[in-house]
Design a protein around this motif. Structure first.
Motif, PDB file in Angstrom:
ATOM      1  N   ARG A 178       0.789  -1.146  -0.154  1.00  0.00           N
ATOM      2  CA  ARG A 178      -0.012  -0.083  -0.132  1.00  0.00           C
ATOM      3  C   ARG A 178       0.944   1.357  -0.086  1.00  0.00           C
ATOM      4  O   ARG A 178       0.721   2.258  -0.670  1.00  0.00           O
ATOM      5  CB  ARG A 178      -0.911  -0.017   1.307  1.00  0.00           C
ATOM      6  CG  ARG A 178      -1.746   1.046   1.240  1.00  0.00           C
ATOM      7  CD  ARG A 178      -2.403   1.226   2.630  1.00  0.00           C
ATOM      8  NE  ARG A 178      -1.495   1.815   3.763  1.00  0.00           N
ATOM      9  CZ  ARG A 178      -1.104   2.843   3.890  1.00  0.00           C
ATOM     10  NH1 ARG A 178      -1.657   4.156   3.125  1.00  0.00           N
ATOM     11  NH2 ARG A 178      -0.554   3.156   4.749  1.00  0.00           N
ATOM     12  N   LEU A 179       1.700   1.305   0.860  1.00  0.00           N
ATOM     13  CA  LEU A 179       2.854   2.436   1.065  1.00  0.00           C
ATOM     14  C   LEU A 179       3.434   2.742  -0.313  1.00  0.00           C
ATOM     15  O   LEU A 179       3.759   3.757  -0.931  1.00  0.00           O
ATOM     16  CB  LEU A 179       3.747   2.206   2.073  1.00  0.00           C
ATOM     17  CG  LEU A 179       3.208   2.420   3.598  1.00  0.00           C
ATOM     18  CD1 LEU A 179       4.258   1.953   4.458  1.00  0.00           C
ATOM     19  CD2 LEU A 179       2.803   3.641   3.689  1.00  0.00           C
ATOM     20  N   ALA A 180       3.712   1.600  -1.013  1.00  0.00           N
ATOM     21  CA  ALA A 180       4.698   1.786  -2.184  1.00  0.00           C
ATOM     22  C   ALA A 180       3.868   2.111  -3.366  1.00  0.00           C
ATOM     23  O   ALA A 180       4.424   2.884  -4.227  1.00  0.00           O
ATOM     24  CB  ALA A 180       5.330  -0.013  -2.650  1.00  0.00           C
ATOM     25  N   ALA A 181       2.583   1.748  -3.142  1.00  0.00           N
ATOM     26  CA  ALA A 181       1.736   2.406  -4.366  1.00  0.00           C
ATOM     27  C   ALA A 181       1.027   3.706  -3.994  1.00  0.00           C
ATOM     28  O   ALA A 181       0.580   4.234  -5.145  1.00  0.00           O
ATOM     29  CB  ALA A 181       0.337   1.218  -4.399  1.00  0.00           C
ATOM     30  N   GLY A 182       1.181   4.216  -2.846  1.00  0.00           N
ATOM     31  CA  GLY A 182       0.738   5.379  -2.551  1.00  0.00           C
ATOM     32  C   GLY A 182      -0.708   5.486  -2.589  1.00  0.00           C
ATOM     33  O   GLY A 182      -1.329   6.447  -2.881  1.00  0.00           O
ATOM     34  N   ILE A 183      -1.311   4.657  -2.017  1.00  0.00           N
ATOM     35  CA  ILE A 183      -2.872   4.194  -2.098  1.00  0.00           C
ATOM     36  C   ILE A 183      -3.431   4.283  -0.667  1.00  0.00           C
ATOM     37  O   ILE A 183      -2.515   3.237   0.133  1.00  0.00           O
ATOM     38  CB  ILE A 183      -3.356   3.338  -2.940  1.00  0.00           C
ATOM     39  CG1 ILE A 183      -4.622   3.433  -3.173  1.00  0.00           C
ATOM     40  CG2 ILE A 183      -2.835   2.009  -2.751  1.00  0.00           C
ATOM     41  CD1 ILE A 183      -5.170   2.524  -4.289  1.00  0.00           C
ATOM     42  N   GLU A 184      -4.473   4.415  -0.295  1.00  0.00           N
ATOM     43  CA  GLU A 184      -5.147   4.015   0.960  1.00  0.00           C
ATOM     44  C   GLU A 184      -5.981   3.018   0.853  1.00  0.00           C
ATOM     45  O   GLU A 184      -6.691   2.583  -0.414  1.00  0.00           O
ATOM     46  CB  GLU A 184      -6.139   5.293   1.508  1.00  0.00           C
ATOM     47  CG  GLU A 184      -5.424   6.369   2.040  1.00  0.00           C
ATOM     48  CD  GLU A 184      -4.623   6.170   3.042  1.00  0.00           C
ATOM     49  OE1 GLU A 184      -4.811   5.339   4.105  1.00  0.00           O
ATOM     50  OE2 GLU A 184      -3.362   6.856   3.235  1.00  0.00           O
ATOM     51  N   LEU A 185      -6.210   1.994   1.593  1.00  0.00           N
ATOM     52  CA  LEU A 185      -6.909   0.760   1.254  1.00  0.00           C
ATOM     53  C   LEU A 185      -8.326   0.980   0.926  1.00  0.00           C
ATOM     54  O   LEU A 185      -9.028   0.285   0.326  1.00  0.00           O
ATOM     55  CB  LEU A 185      -6.952  -0.010   2.388  1.00  0.00           C
ATOM     56  CG  LEU A 185      -5.444  -0.924   2.832  1.00  0.00           C
ATOM     57  CD1 LEU A 185      -5.598  -1.798   4.192  1.00  0.00           C
ATOM     58  CD2 LEU A 185      -5.071  -1.732   1.533  1.00  0.00           C
TER      59      LEU A 185
END
Length: 388
Positions: free
Chosen positions: A47-54
């Protein structure tokens, strides 16, 4: 759609995030132990690597097996929890389909084989296709290596998975040069196929169930229940029963026989038919055989679909062998499609053993009217008839 893809069914711990057809991040931990401790940190790293919230995800997909009992349970329980908490739809995909998707080659059948230890493999076969993975030939199952080798599709064949190298090779078979673990890309394709035309405003699908196939090694003591059965009366039949026999055969097979075809078969020298009648007096199934000299063959056995797995097929097979023995036969033969695992189990329970193989013996149902003809090998099986 933005996807969260999870897999801990085999050796690796995988969490990936995709947007449309693109894999944004693939986080993979190698090693078959500790999935329960590693999965949530792996998801967070993705999630952090994609820069997205679940909460920005649209859907979740998870492998449901076959594979490790603990691994399947780990990813599926986490996926279900996230699906409920985030109110996002969840789809399950099989490891065999994901492996098949990453290995499929045009014009070649594909077999996904996963080493199940103990001399067994999890196995699923897919038909050859002009592009991509063809239609499944049978559901994922677990088989001893010897039996798995017997039922491999004939012709050009691609083997994929950790069990591929365990299966006997031929000149027209190759092991796919790809990882023994599903990739994020193949999981995404399997998830997209499972979801189909689903849109965010559509109804949420039911939660997927695990595909363990083999029961867990550790289990609580339980009371073993007797197998369900239905007492039937076996009686001889003849051409006057052709309409009833035809109706049952067409109910059980997509290319079931007509009344005229049944009358022709019963007109062959040495042919006979036995009819199973249920306690309510209704026909439940039938078996047809033929005796020639001291040998007999099983022409067909069919049981009405709603009455299967109640012991009727075994009763008919036993009665057919007894009748063939009374007519002078000392052995009984039959042919069965290599993919018909249920029938093979019935015959093996009745004492039959494989004695040969007939290439392209059965014509398969066409995928579409303009599709080329497809064929499947038949196993020849035999049992000695015990004379009383």
């Amino acid at each position: 759609m933005k996807w969260l893809l999870l897999d801990t069914a085999l050796e690796d711990c995988l969490a990936a995030i995709a947007d449309g057809d693109a894999i944004l991040v693939e986080q993979r931990g190698v090693g078959g132990k500790g999935h329960a401790e590693r999965l949530l940190p792996t998801i967070e790293a993705a999630r952090l690597a994609a820069g997205i919230e679940l909460k920005a995800l649209d859907a979740i997909a998870v492998t449901i097996g076959p594979g490790s009992f603990t691994g399947i349970r780990t990813a599926l329980s986490v996926a279900r929890g996230l699906s409920l908490a985030l109110r996002k739809p969840l789809w399950g995909v099989t490891t065999t389909q994901a492996l098949g998707l990453q290995a499929a080659q045009a014009g070649r059948a594909t077999v996904a084989a996963i080493d199940a230890r103990r001399g067994e493999v999890y196995l699923q076969a897919f038909a050859a296709s002009a592009a991509g993975l063809g239609k499944e030939l049978w559901p994922a199952c677990i088989l001893p290596l010897e039996q798995a080798e017997e039922i491999l599709p004939s012709g050009p064949l691609t083997l994929v998975g950790s069990g591929a190298a365990l299966l006997r090779q031929g000149v027209d078979r190759v092991i796919a040069a790809c990882p023994a673990q599903p990739t994020a890309a193949s999981l995404l394709r399997a998830a997209q196929q499972a979801a189909g035309p689903w849109q965010p405003n559509d109804a949420v699908p039911p939660p997927p169930k695990p595909l363990y196939i083999r029961p867990p090694d550790a289990a609580l003591p339980r009371v073993v229940q007797p197998a369900a059965s239905l007492a039937v009366t076996i009686q001889p039949a003849d051409a006057s029963h052709a309409a009833v026999l035809s109706a049952m055969h067409r109910e059980g097979f997509h290319d079931g026989w007509s009344e005229a075809a049944l009358r022709d078969l019963l007109g062959m020298p040495g042919a006979f038919v036995l009819l199973a009648i249920d306690p309510a007096g209704q026909p439940a199934g039938f078996a047809m055989g033929r005796v020639a000299a001291d040998e007999a063959e099983v022409i067909t056995i069919t049981v009405r679909p709603r009455l299967r797995q109640l012991g009727i097929g075994a009763a008919l097979l036993k009665a057919l062998a007894a009748e063939a023995g009374l007519r002078g036969a000392g052995s009984l033969f039959l042919e069965v499609a290599v993919s018909n695992l249920a029938a093979q189990a019935l015959y093996r329970a009745g004492g039959f053993q494989k004695v040969g193989r007939r290439k392209d013996y059965y014509q398969l149902e066409r995928i579409s009217p303009d599709a080329p003809l497809r064929f499947e090998d038949g196993l020849v099986m035999r049992v000695e008839i015990r004379k009383s």
